[in-house]
Scaffold this active site. Structure first.
Site, PDB file in Angstrom:
ATOM      1  CD  GLU A  26      -3.002  -1.267   2.144  1.00 19.24           C
ATOM      2  OE1 GLU A  26      -3.218  -0.456   2.698  1.00 19.24           O
ATOM      3  OE2 GLU A  26      -3.333  -2.324   2.869  1.00 19.24           O
TER       4      GLU A  26
ATOM      5  CB  CYS B  57      -1.513  -7.378   4.224  1.00 19.04           C
ATOM      6  SG  CYS B  57      -2.017  -7.256   2.932  1.00 19.04           S
TER       7      CYS B  57
HETATM    8  C1  UDX Z   1       2.671  -5.617   2.885  1.00 13.35           C
HETATM    9  C2  UDX Z   1       3.555  -6.213   2.238  1.00 13.35           C
HETATM   10  O1  UDX Z   1       5.259  -5.723   2.543  1.00 13.35           O
HETATM   11  C3  UDX Z   1       3.346  -6.327   0.227  1.00 13.35           C
HETATM   12  O2  UDX Z   1       4.040  -7.260   0.222  1.00 13.35           O
HETATM   13  C4  UDX Z   1       2.170  -7.342   0.556  1.00 13.35           C
HETATM   14  O3  UDX Z   1       1.890  -7.610  -0.641  1.00 13.35           O
HETATM   15  C5  UDX Z   1       1.523  -7.575   1.337  1.00 13.35           C
HETATM   16  O4  UDX Z   1       2.061  -6.705   2.868  1.00 13.35           O
HETATM   17  P1  UDX Z   1       1.491  -3.501   2.971  1.00 13.35           P
HETATM   18  O5  UDX Z   1       0.182  -4.359   3.830  1.00 13.35           O
HETATM   19  O6  UDX Z   1       1.161  -2.782   2.078  1.00 13.35           O
HETATM   20  O7  UDX Z   1       2.525  -4.236   2.889  1.00 13.35           O
HETATM   21  O8  UDX Z   1       2.570  -2.952   4.069  1.00 13.35           O
HETATM   22  P2  UDX Z   1       4.124  -3.002   4.837  1.00 13.35           P
HETATM   23  O9  UDX Z   1       4.906  -1.426   3.840  1.00 13.35           O
HETATM   24  O10 UDX Z   1       4.939  -3.928   4.442  1.00 13.35           O
HETATM   25  O11 UDX Z   1       4.105  -2.387   6.244  1.00 13.35           O
HETATM   26  C6  UDX Z   1       3.875  -3.434   6.842  1.00 13.35           C
HETATM   27  C7  UDX Z   1       3.871  -2.409   8.458  1.00 13.35           C
HETATM   28  O12 UDX Z   1       5.149  -2.809   9.097  1.00 13.35           O
HETATM   29  C8  UDX Z   1       3.332  -1.306   8.404  1.00 13.35           C
HETATM   30  O13 UDX Z   1       2.361  -1.413   9.558  1.00 13.35           O
HETATM   31  C9  UDX Z   1       4.829  -0.566   8.595  1.00 13.35           C
HETATM   32  O14 UDX Z   1       4.930   0.551   9.612  1.00 13.35           O
HETATM   33  C10 UDX Z   1       5.582  -1.494   9.351  1.00 13.35           C
HETATM   34  N1  UDX Z   1       6.649  -1.495   9.479  1.00 13.35           N
HETATM   35  C11 UDX Z   1       7.684  -1.351   7.811  1.00 13.35           C
HETATM   36  C12 UDX Z   1       7.005  -1.394  10.318  1.00 13.35           C
HETATM   37  O15 UDX Z   1       7.373  -1.391  11.576  1.00 13.35           O
HETATM   38  N2  UDX Z   1       9.302  -1.647  10.455  1.00 13.35           N
HETATM   39  C13 UDX Z   1       9.750  -1.483   8.814  1.00 13.35           C
HETATM   40  O16 UDX Z   1      10.820  -1.865   8.683  1.00 13.35           O
HETATM   41  C14 UDX Z   1       8.740  -2.070   8.672  1.00 13.35           C
END
Ligand code: UDX
Length: 447
Positions: free
Chosen positions: A163, A271
């Site tokens: 997203e 997700c």
């Molecule tokens: C995720 C996967 O990245 C993607 O490939 C899949 O198709 C769907 O799920 P998304 O849910 O859009 O995508 O978010 P993402 O960018 O992965 O972040 C997920 C969560 O992890 C967020 O709440 C973000 O804030 C958190 N996060 C991310 C951290 O806390 N630390 C990090 O270093 C990275």
């Protein structure tokens, strides 16, 4: 002739996929059971905030001025079955109520609705995230229900879009994975993805179960990385270490890498959390639950972060009760550049403090409407400055660029106490301290 494409389900994944397919030059027909959604998309409007998506729709939706006219939407399965050579199934698979397993009812319904209308050879391509084994089951169901019989084939093609980057990730995927059972299916998918493949996207051909497992394991790995660094943050807190420095230092090792090592209040969204749980549930059914027992720990490290943020806030306020304390929360969405508040760590923390008597005011650049729907009893403000008025403490819980650009001196004028807690380790501590703020973050030393 180029294959005609349909997209079943026009939520996050489907709306983006449909627009991207039109951008790649295909004729596309999207279907959704919701007439309101179809009406909105047909007018070129997107039901959620996703950078670049509305522009992409605007370029292709039929009837809009200056558009290619290649993209249309309908509520009729009969129409898409007549129209399409390749049907992409993009409906969601939420967590089942009261269980870890995925709710397959939308996927199952999509197949039951589509298959009886399939009278000409076609390829049905599942993109939804499903428990391993679903594709084989759905292929049988397709052969049973489709009037064209075995000429309606199934392929599985998981989606990895993030997203906030959905358009970019769909047009320029870092890999394309297709689970197929015939050369014909592979050939057709190579044709569909010709442009990104020519640009260099790796095209990986597998069987059904491997394609399904690629998605589950990729998400599990990402979640594990985040919980790993958050576990290190817990140890840093106890030992007075600095998790941000630690992440930087281990990240230089190419085998580890820098990405997804941002410690904070953890992951949320529609997700990662539910996919992790569905994967564990499926492993249990397959008799290999032990192989994924570690994911339980990944999940609980993650959920613990939210409680720890609440406790850090309590401590910053001098301990004891939140009663009568004014708490400003910057960020409501589960990540920046999205209006999605599903399983948002930020809202969860805001909610916990509110339920313990704190007066919480939330500001988010795009997520307030959705947050209000989910949590109507929290206070909301139209700007960060308004949210901060009279605050005893400010919590930074979603790392929007807008918050990094805040002027600590100006915000300092609005608050009652210059205390900021950074739940995402994304602000510059020096900048805030220089402006007279007490800055604290999870996993970092006090001073
Ligand atoms: C995720 C996967 O990245 C993607 O490939 C899949 O198709 C769907 O799920 P998304 O849910 O859009 O995508 O978010 P993402 O960018 O992965 O972040 C997920 C969560 O992890 C967020 O709440 C973000 O804030 C958190 N996060 C991310 C951290 O806390 N630390 C990090 O270093 C990275």
């Amino acid at each position: 002739m180029a294959p005609k494409i349909t997209v079943i389900g026009t939520g996050y994944l489907g709306a983006t996929h449909a627009a991207a397919m039109a951008e790649l030059g295909f004729e596309v027909l999207g279907v959704d059971i919701s007439p309101e959604k179809v009406e909105m998309l047909s007018a070129g409007r997107v039901p959620m905030y996703e950078p670049g998506l509305e522009e992409l729709l605007g370029r292709h939706v039929a009837g809009l001025e200056g558009s290619s006219g290649r993209l249309r939407f309908t509520t009729s399965y009969e129409e898409i079955a007549e129209f399409g050579d390749v049907h992409f199934v993009c409906v969601n698979t939420p967590q089942k109520h009261g269980e870890y397993a995925a709710d397959m009812s939308y996927v199952d319904t999509a197949f039951e609705q589509l298959a009886p209308h399939l009278r000409r050879p076609c390829l049905v391509v599942g993109k939804s995230t499903v428990p391993v084994g679903s594709a084989a089951r759905l292929a049988d169901r397709l052969a049973e229900l489709a009037p064209v019989g075995e000429d309606a084939e199934l392929a599985w093609n998981p989606e990895f879009l993030r997203e906030g980057f959905a358009v970019q990730d769909t047009l320029h995927p870092d890999r394309i994975v297709v689970g197929v059972t015939s050369e014909r299916a592979e050939k057709q998918l190579r044709e569909v993805y010709q442009t990104p493949v020519a640009e260099g996207s790796p095209f990986i051909v597998t069987d059904y179960p491997t394609a399904e497992l690629v998605k589950a394991s990729a998400n599990s790995f990402l979640a594990t990385k985040i919980s790993f660094i958050n576990a290190m943050a817990e140890v840093c807190e106890a030992a007075d270490g600095d998790v941000v420095k630690l992440a930087e230092a281990i990240g230089h090792d190419e085998r580890i890498g820098k990405k997804f090592l941002r410690a904070g209040i953890g992951f949320g969204g529609g997700c990662l959390p539910k996919d992790l749980r569905a994967f564990m549930a499926r492993a249990g059914e397959l008799g290999v639950d032990q192989a994924l027992t570690f994911l339980r720990e990944i999940d609980s490290i993650n959920m613990r972060r939210r409680g720890q943020m609440v406790e850090l806030t309590r401590e910053a306020l001098g301990g004891g009760s939140f009663l009568g304390k004014r708490v400003t929360v910057l960020g409501a969405t589960f990540k920046p550049d999205s209006d999605d508040v599903r399983d948002s760590p930020a809202l969860n923390v805001a909610g916990q403090i509110h339920l313990q008597g704190g007066q919480v005011t939330v500001y988010d650049p795009k997520g307030i409407e959705n947050a209000r729907r989910l949590f109507p009893t929290l206070g909301y403000a139209p700007t960060a400055l308004d949210a901060a008025r009279g605050a005893d403490v400010v919590l930074h819980l979603t790392e929007w660029q807008e918050f990094r650009d805040l002027d600590p001196a100006a915000l300092g004028q609005a608050v009652a106490e210059r205390r900021i807690l950074d739940g995402r380790n994304a602000l510059d501590p020096e900048l805030w301290r220089e402006a007279g703020w007490t800055y604290r973050a999870l996993g970092r030393p006090r001073a």
